[in-house]
Write a protein that holds these residues in place. Structure first.
Motif, PDB file in Angstrom:
ATOM      1  N   GLU A 195      39.823  41.001  42.845  1.00 35.25           N
ATOM      2  CA  GLU A 195      39.805  39.749  42.736  1.00 35.25           C
ATOM      3  C   GLU A 195      40.854  39.452  41.737  1.00 35.25           C
ATOM      4  O   GLU A 195      41.579  39.998  40.839  1.00 35.25           O
ATOM      5  N   CYS A 196      41.393  38.063  41.874  1.00 36.54           N
ATOM      6  CA  CYS A 196      42.705  37.614  41.054  1.00 36.54           C
ATOM      7  C   CYS A 196      42.361  35.871  40.695  1.00 36.54           C
ATOM      8  O   CYS A 196      42.037  35.249  41.716  1.00 36.54           O
ATOM      9  N   ALA A 197      42.293  35.943  39.370  1.00 36.32           N
ATOM     10  CA  ALA A 197      41.885  34.290  39.159  1.00 36.32           C
ATOM     11  C   ALA A 197      43.377  33.607  39.156  1.00 36.32           C
ATOM     12  O   ALA A 197      44.342  34.010  38.647  1.00 36.32           O
ATOM     13  N   THR A 245      48.581  33.655  36.979  1.00 39.71           N
ATOM     14  CA  THR A 245      47.607  34.534  37.879  1.00 39.71           C
ATOM     15  C   THR A 245      47.069  35.280  36.794  1.00 39.71           C
ATOM     16  O   THR A 245      47.758  35.651  35.547  1.00 39.71           O
ATOM     17  N   SER A 246      45.833  35.887  36.648  1.00 41.99           N
ATOM     18  CA  SER A 246      45.260  36.550  35.774  1.00 41.99           C
ATOM     19  C   SER A 246      45.678  38.046  35.998  1.00 41.99           C
ATOM     20  O   SER A 246      46.071  38.389  36.892  1.00 41.99           O
ATOM     21  N   ARG A 290      39.919  31.114  42.978  1.00 41.02           N
ATOM     22  CA  ARG A 290      39.730  32.702  42.914  1.00 41.02           C
ATOM     23  C   ARG A 290      39.912  33.335  44.154  1.00 41.02           C
ATOM     24  O   ARG A 290      39.453  32.662  45.137  1.00 41.02           O
ATOM     25  N   ASP A 338      40.060  36.554  46.581  1.00 41.81           N
ATOM     26  CA  ASP A 338      39.554  37.929  46.787  1.00 41.81           C
ATOM     27  C   ASP A 338      40.531  38.661  47.817  1.00 41.81           C
ATOM     28  O   ASP A 338      40.522  38.179  48.793  1.00 41.81           O
ATOM     29  N   PRO A 388      35.202  28.313  42.088  1.00 34.79           N
ATOM     30  CA  PRO A 388      34.528  29.734  41.839  1.00 34.79           C
ATOM     31  C   PRO A 388      33.253  29.786  40.969  1.00 34.79           C
ATOM     32  O   PRO A 388      33.222  28.832  40.142  1.00 34.79           O
ATOM     33  N   TYR A 448      35.727  34.843  37.530  1.00 30.43           N
ATOM     34  CA  TYR A 448      36.854  34.128  37.282  1.00 30.43           C
ATOM     35  C   TYR A 448      37.036  33.529  35.810  1.00 30.43           C
ATOM     36  O   TYR A 448      38.080  33.986  35.456  1.00 30.43           O
ATOM     37  N   TRP A 452      40.074  35.830  33.179  1.00 31.46           N
ATOM     38  CA  TRP A 452      41.005  35.007  32.151  1.00 31.46           C
ATOM     39  C   TRP A 452      40.624  35.501  30.823  1.00 31.46           C
ATOM     40  O   TRP A 452      41.700  35.663  30.052  1.00 31.46           O
TER      41      TRP A 452
END
Length: 378
Positions: free
Chosen positions: A243-245, A257-258, A320, A322, A340, A348, A352
């Motif tokens: 996953e990426c926030a 992006t996180s 978020r 996926d 999210p 999420y 961060w």
């Protein structure tokens, strides 16, 4: 001549809206518990507003404790007679209170709404449309991005149209299912088992089933249809769930992006996948790691695709994304979530946090982004 001391400027008033009519009502309450506990009261005037399951908007107690979701407690908004409403006149952001047998009274202006509703009738563009009509700024994506992001079918259509990689899937509409169940299930034969059967417009893994063989398919589709009459069936992807926030940039800046994160469902807890109980009620069933243990180039690709997915859908505020990372390092986008899970323990905010932005700072950032952005066409 007497001098006067200018009054201090009014703090921005943030209406934290939660609950709602969807099956994710209790998850929304839990999200609100986290935000109400962490939002900066020195900087913002906070008004909690609960949406009961009958759709009524009520002034809620400013107490996060009853809103927390635990194995022994499912929180909900209770309608006890006092309702609130926003004006739909342009320029009038007054919140009105309606009590039984009494004329409406003004409660003051709302500067921004933090809509923490999950699922239909809140996350799907319906609430966002109402806030646009009310001329009130709000956190998160607008009408179109919220609606498309809620519908896993059209989300994938948008991503594929933008040239982003998605996995194989098929959609079964209500009309197709009622007209010819056998033909609808035959379309799944082109996919690779195990498949995942999901309501198209639901979240928090509600109504989701992992299906290992064709004989289990009909029951899984019927279970998904309890949440949404439109169902999506996705091929199982052999690989890792990453996953990426994503957080909106300021002005013309690109989305931020996180560090990517990874969810691993631990063996021995009875969860075949990351289901509702594993997400919210059985913390020992999953391990959450951020940053995910990925090669640098794969991590960078996850971040690139997350930002591109955010922009392809026209998202604002937060999302978020996926992904799946296959065994050969290919990255596929599974879905995007425009609101999210937002408890302090959700992925999420945790991603961060690992990327240098604390939970209270993240809330402040989202409110400031919403205050910067006008309603209407933009």
């Amino acid at each position: 001549m007497t001098s006067t001391t200018p009054s201090e400027p009014r703090k921005p008033r943030v209406a934290v809206v939660f609950g709602g009519r969807s099956s994710e009502h209790s998850v929304s309450c839990a999200t609100a518990a986290g935000v109400l506990s962490a939002i900066d009261r020195e900087r913002y005037d906070v008004v909690p507003i609960g949406v009961a399951q009958d759709g009524s908007w009520v002034l809620a107690a400013d107490d996060p404790a009853p809103l927390r979701l635990t194995p022994g407690h499912t929180p909900q908004v209770v309608h006890e007679g006092t309702e609130v409403a926003l004006s739909t006149s342009v320029g009038d952001r007054t919140l009105a209170v309606h009590e039984p047998g009494e004329p409406p009274r003004a409660f003051g202006e709302v500067d921004v709404v933090f809509p923490l509703l999950h699922g239909p009738y809140g996350e799907d563009g319906t609430l966002q449309g109402m806030l646009e009509l009310a001329d009130v700024r709000y956190v998160g994506s607008g009408v179109l991005a919220s609606a498309a992001g809620m519908d896993k079918h059209y989300m994938k259509v948008v991503f594929a149209g933008a040239g982003l990689p998605v996995g194989p899937y098929t959609v079964i509409t209500d009309r197709q299912w009622r007209r010819d169940k056998a033909a609808a299930m035959d379309a799944v034969a082109a996919l690779t088992y195990p498949v995942f059967v999901k309501p198209c417009r639901a979240g928090s893994s509600m109504g989701v089933s992992k299906v290992d063989a064709p004989e289990q398919l009909e029951a899984a589709i019927e279970a998904a249809r309890e949440h949404d009459l439109k169902v999506i069936v996705e091929s199982g992807i052999l690989g890792r769930e990453i996953e990426c926030a994503v957080l909106e940039g300021h002005g013309l800046d690109s989305p931020r992006t996180s560090l990517p994160g990874e969810i691993v469902v631990e063996a021995g807890h009875g969860h075949a996948f990351y289901d509702f109980e594993a997400k919210y009620l059985d913390e020992s069933a999953v391990s959450l790691s951020c940053p995910a243990d990925l090669p640098d180039d794969v991590a960078a690709e996850v971040q690139r695709l997350a930002a591109e997915a955010f922009e392809a859908l026209g998202c604002e505020g937060l999302a978020r994304v996926d992904c799946f990372v296959t065994e050969d390092g290919e990255v596929l986008i599974n879905e995007i979530n425009t609101m999210p899970g937002f408890t302090p323990h959700s992925m999420y905010p945790r991603m961060w946090e690992a990327s240098g932005l604390s939970y209270p700072e993240l809330i402040d950032e989202l409110v400031q982004l919403a205050l910067e952005r006008p309603v209407g066409l933009r």
